[in-house]
Every structure is written in C-alpha cells, then in structure tokens.
Design a protein around this motif. Sequence first.
Motif, PDB file in Angstrom:
ATOM      1  N   GLU A   1       0.754  -1.567  -0.375  1.00 40.48           N
ATOM      2  CA  GLU A   1       0.430  -0.141  -0.264  1.00 40.48           C
ATOM      3  C   GLU A   1       0.649   1.364   0.301  1.00 40.48           C
ATOM      4  O   GLU A   1       0.072   2.425  -0.546  1.00 40.48           O
ATOM      5  CB  GLU A   1      -1.153   0.285   1.371  1.00 40.48           C
ATOM      6  N   ASP A   2       1.995   0.937   0.358  1.00 42.72           N
ATOM      7  CA  ASP A   2       3.029   2.277   0.153  1.00 42.72           C
ATOM      8  C   ASP A   2       3.940   2.291  -0.997  1.00 42.72           C
ATOM      9  O   ASP A   2       4.549   3.609  -1.487  1.00 42.72           O
ATOM     10  CB  ASP A   2       4.275   1.900   1.548  1.00 42.72           C
ATOM     11  N   ILE A   3       3.490   1.660  -1.965  1.00 45.56           N
ATOM     12  CA  ILE A   3       4.444   1.573  -2.654  1.00 45.56           C
ATOM     13  C   ILE A   3       4.703   3.802  -4.043  1.00 45.56           C
ATOM     14  O   ILE A   3       5.946   3.927  -3.963  1.00 45.56           O
ATOM     15  CB  ILE A   3       4.080   1.099  -4.307  1.00 45.56           C
ATOM     16  N   ASP A   4       3.055   4.063  -4.279  1.00 44.37           N
ATOM     17  CA  ASP A   4       3.174   5.430  -5.234  1.00 44.37           C
ATOM     18  C   ASP A   4       4.143   6.245  -4.034  1.00 44.37           C
ATOM     19  O   ASP A   4       5.442   7.326  -4.637  1.00 44.37           O
ATOM     20  CB  ASP A   4       1.654   5.636  -4.829  1.00 44.37           C
ATOM     21  N   HIS A   5       3.670   5.886  -2.425  1.00 40.99           N
ATOM     22  CA  HIS A   5       4.560   7.064  -1.633  1.00 40.99           C
ATOM     23  C   HIS A   5       6.064   7.038  -1.461  1.00 40.99           C
ATOM     24  O   HIS A   5       6.381   7.280  -1.191  1.00 40.99           O
ATOM     25  CB  HIS A   5       3.828   7.032  -0.416  1.00 40.99           C
ATOM     26  N   VAL A   6       6.951   5.349  -1.655  1.00 37.54           N
ATOM     27  CA  VAL A   6       7.907   5.259  -1.514  1.00 37.54           C
ATOM     28  C   VAL A   6       8.366   5.557  -2.611  1.00 37.54           C
ATOM     29  O   VAL A   6       9.355   6.478  -2.629  1.00 37.54           O
ATOM     30  CB  VAL A   6       8.254   3.792  -1.525  1.00 37.54           C
ATOM     31  N   LEU A   7       7.679   5.283  -3.716  1.00 33.94           N
ATOM     32  CA  LEU A   7       8.506   5.997  -4.770  1.00 33.94           C
ATOM     33  C   LEU A   7       8.256   7.465  -5.586  1.00 33.94           C
ATOM     34  O   LEU A   7       9.892   8.107  -6.072  1.00 33.94           O
ATOM     35  CB  LEU A   7       7.441   5.649  -6.412  1.00 33.94           C
ATOM     36  N   GLU A   8       7.736   8.009  -4.691  1.00 34.67           N
ATOM     37  CA  GLU A   8       7.205   9.554  -5.086  1.00 34.67           C
ATOM     38  C   GLU A   8       8.626  10.042  -4.101  1.00 34.67           C
ATOM     39  O   GLU A   8       9.884  11.208  -3.751  1.00 34.67           O
ATOM     40  CB  GLU A   8       6.808  10.491  -4.026  1.00 34.67           C
ATOM     41  N   ARG A   9       9.080   9.079  -2.670  1.00 31.88           N
ATOM     42  CA  ARG A   9      10.146   9.861  -1.685  1.00 31.88           C
ATOM     43  C   ARG A   9      11.385   9.460  -1.821  1.00 31.88           C
ATOM     44  O   ARG A   9      12.185  10.357  -1.980  1.00 31.88           O
ATOM     45  CB  ARG A   9      10.040   9.334  -0.297  1.00 31.88           C
ATOM     46  N   PHE A  10      11.829   8.611  -3.094  1.00 33.29           N
ATOM     47  CA  PHE A  10      12.950   8.204  -3.336  1.00 33.29           C
ATOM     48  C   PHE A  10      13.260   9.197  -4.905  1.00 33.29           C
ATOM     49  O   PHE A  10      15.032   9.407  -4.616  1.00 33.29           O
ATOM     50  CB  PHE A  10      13.132   7.008  -3.969  1.00 33.29           C
ATOM     51  N   GLN A  11      11.879   9.662  -5.639  1.00 36.84           N
ATOM     52  CA  GLN A  11      12.271  10.778  -6.039  1.00 36.84           C
ATOM     53  C   GLN A  11      12.759  11.980  -5.842  1.00 36.84           C
ATOM     54  O   GLN A  11      13.661  12.714  -5.875  1.00 36.84           O
ATOM     55  CB  GLN A  11      11.417  10.808  -7.247  1.00 36.84           C
ATOM     56  N   GLU A  12      12.173  12.518  -4.429  1.00 31.86           N
ATOM     57  CA  GLU A  12      12.417  13.797  -4.060  1.00 31.86           C
ATOM     58  C   GLU A  12      13.458  13.528  -3.327  1.00 31.86           C
ATOM     59  O   GLU A  12      14.300  14.853  -3.272  1.00 31.86           O
ATOM     60  CB  GLU A  12      10.867  13.492  -2.888  1.00 31.86           C
ATOM     61  N   GLU A  13      14.204  12.818  -2.832  1.00 30.27           N
ATOM     62  CA  GLU A  13      15.491  12.521  -2.176  1.00 30.27           C
ATOM     63  C   GLU A  13      16.859  12.649  -3.220  1.00 30.27           C
ATOM     64  O   GLU A  13      18.005  13.448  -3.150  1.00 30.27           O
ATOM     65  CB  GLU A  13      15.708  11.272  -1.281  1.00 30.27           C
ATOM     66  N   PHE A  14      15.960  11.724  -4.078  1.00 26.96           N
ATOM     67  CA  PHE A  14      17.499  12.177  -5.344  1.00 26.96           C
ATOM     68  C   PHE A  14      17.513  13.248  -5.782  1.00 26.96           C
ATOM     69  O   PHE A  14      18.528  13.580  -6.733  1.00 26.96           O
ATOM     70  CB  PHE A  14      16.666  11.109  -6.836  1.00 26.96           C
ATOM     71  N   ASP A  15      16.125  13.827  -6.167  1.00 26.13           N
ATOM     72  CA  ASP A  15      16.453  15.393  -6.590  1.00 26.13           C
ATOM     73  C   ASP A  15      17.048  16.038  -5.909  1.00 26.13           C
ATOM     74  O   ASP A  15      17.753  17.443  -6.197  1.00 26.13           O
ATOM     75  CB  ASP A  15      14.745  15.786  -6.919  1.00 26.13           C
ATOM     76  N   ARG A  16      16.840  15.828  -4.282  1.00 23.25           N
ATOM     77  CA  ARG A  16      17.492  16.606  -3.764  1.00 23.25           C
ATOM     78  C   ARG A  16      18.916  17.173  -3.025  1.00 23.25           C
ATOM     79  O   ARG A  16      19.812  17.548  -2.618  1.00 23.25           O
ATOM     80  CB  ARG A  16      17.020  16.341  -2.207  1.00 23.25           C
ATOM     81  N   SER A  17      19.529  15.585  -3.476  1.00 25.48           N
ATOM     82  CA  SER A  17      20.609  15.105  -3.299  1.00 25.48           C
ATOM     83  C   SER A  17      21.886  15.723  -3.978  1.00 25.48           C
ATOM     84  O   SER A  17      21.568  16.744  -5.586  1.00 25.48           O
ATOM     85  CB  SER A  17      20.863  13.727  -4.628  1.00 25.48           C
ATOM     86  N   ARG A  18      22.486  16.774  -3.680  1.00 31.35           N
ATOM     87  CA  ARG A  18      23.911  17.353  -4.028  1.00 31.35           C
ATOM     88  C   ARG A  18      24.130  16.860  -4.780  1.00 31.35           C
ATOM     89  O   ARG A  18      25.756  17.901  -5.362  1.00 31.35           O
ATOM     90  CB  ARG A  18      24.301  19.049  -3.354  1.00 31.35           C
ATOM     91  N   LEU A  19      24.523  15.358  -4.915  1.00 28.53           N
ATOM     92  CA  LEU A  19      26.166  15.047  -6.138  1.00 28.53           C
ATOM     93  C   LEU A  19      25.052  15.310  -7.014  1.00 28.53           C
ATOM     94  O   LEU A  19      24.487  15.598  -8.012  1.00 28.53           O
ATOM     95  CB  LEU A  19      25.624  13.765  -6.005  1.00 28.53           C
ATOM     96  N   PRO A  20      26.755  15.620  -8.299  1.00 28.54           N
ATOM     97  CA  PRO A  20      26.804  16.631  -9.316  1.00 28.54           C
ATOM     98  C   PRO A  20      25.999  14.704  -9.925  1.00 28.54           C
ATOM     99  O   PRO A  20      25.110  15.898 -11.525  1.00 28.54           O
ATOM    100  CB  PRO A  20      27.936  17.100  -9.914  1.00 28.54           C
TER     101      PRO A  20
END
Length: 200
Positions: free
Chosen positions: A161-180
């Motif tokens: 039941e959390d798949i959609d939320h977890v997919l979004e969260r990984f994208q958010e953390e990836f986007d927030r990452s400062r690794l170039p």
Amino acid sequence: MNIILTGIEYSGTTTLGQAIKEWFEEATGAEHGFHDHFKIPHTGHSEFTEEEQQRILALSPRLKEALQRHQLMYHVQPTFYQDGDVGTIGHHIEDAVYGPLYWGYGGPGQPGDSVLTSEEVEDATLRYAPDTILVLLKASRDVIAGRMEQEPHKNSPLQAEDIDHVLERFQEEFDRSRLPNKITLDTSTATVQATLAEFV
C-alpha cells in the motif's frame, strides 16, 4: 569508480550492482564490490540469522537511528576511499525514505534528522569522492507490486500500500541530493543486460 545505487526495493538495485561488479571486473581486471547492507534488519556485512534480524527490528527507534547513522558515516570516512572504487546500495537516501516511514526515526518529531544526516553524508562524499555517481533505479507501481508478490524479500520493510508514496520519496531524495553526477534508470521492462548497457 564510486557509485551509489538507490531506489525502491524491488527496483533492481542489488541485481544491477552485481551486473556492474561483473562488468567492471571484466573490463578493468580490478575488483569492485557493493556495500548492500543499509536496510534494517540487514545492516551488516554478513547474513544475520532470523533471531538476530528480529532483535534488530525490536530495537527502539533511537537505537535504530544511532546504528544507522554510525554505519552511514563509517562508509564515507576518508580511509574508506583509500582502496579506490567504492559502491554502495541504498545508503543515505534509502535510510531517509524508510527510516521515518517504517522505523520511527529521521522524520519530524522523531529521533535523528534524516535531512541533516544526508547533508553530512553528502558533505563527506563530495569531499572525498566528488566523482561519485548517484543512480536512481525505478519501476512502475504495478511492476514493483508484481515483483513483491513473485519473489518476496525476507523481512522487507516495503508494504504494497506504500509503493506510490515510496516511489515519490525516492524521487524527492534523489532530486534533493547535491551530488552532481546523477542518472535515472527505469527497470520496468528492461532486462538486466539492457539496464547495464544504459548505465555503461
């Protein structure tokens, strides 16, 4: 070659890590392994017994957070990069996603602050291994759900039941990452070899 592979469980991070290892060793003759032990209760270099995994799962959120923070920071010390190529799977991004959702730490009002921990990890990564490549693996919701059903991982935190939320969260953390150096790979329909070829 320094790499962090991250993504929702069942997206293929471990599988791609193994494929990259084999490709790299064949291409260069040098060894390259991945540290794939950042998902509670799989937090060590050796396979824990079921009893040991249950003991880890029974730890308080504060103790789980301390265990993970120490492990994350160990894996970005300057001595860690002395041998050359370093690969990790999940690492700080995985912890920032799963910690608040399943383990009771890292989020607002919880022990530890995953934003600060991620910043510390990335500060060290940028200092000691600025060439690190951050790779986000993802797949469609239905593909993840199908893989979960067909080959469930032992003591996996991910709930269907959390798949959609977890997919979004990984994208958010990836986007927030400062690794170039960042790339995204979709494993929904691609074979392991096709995904490896795209990575290469």
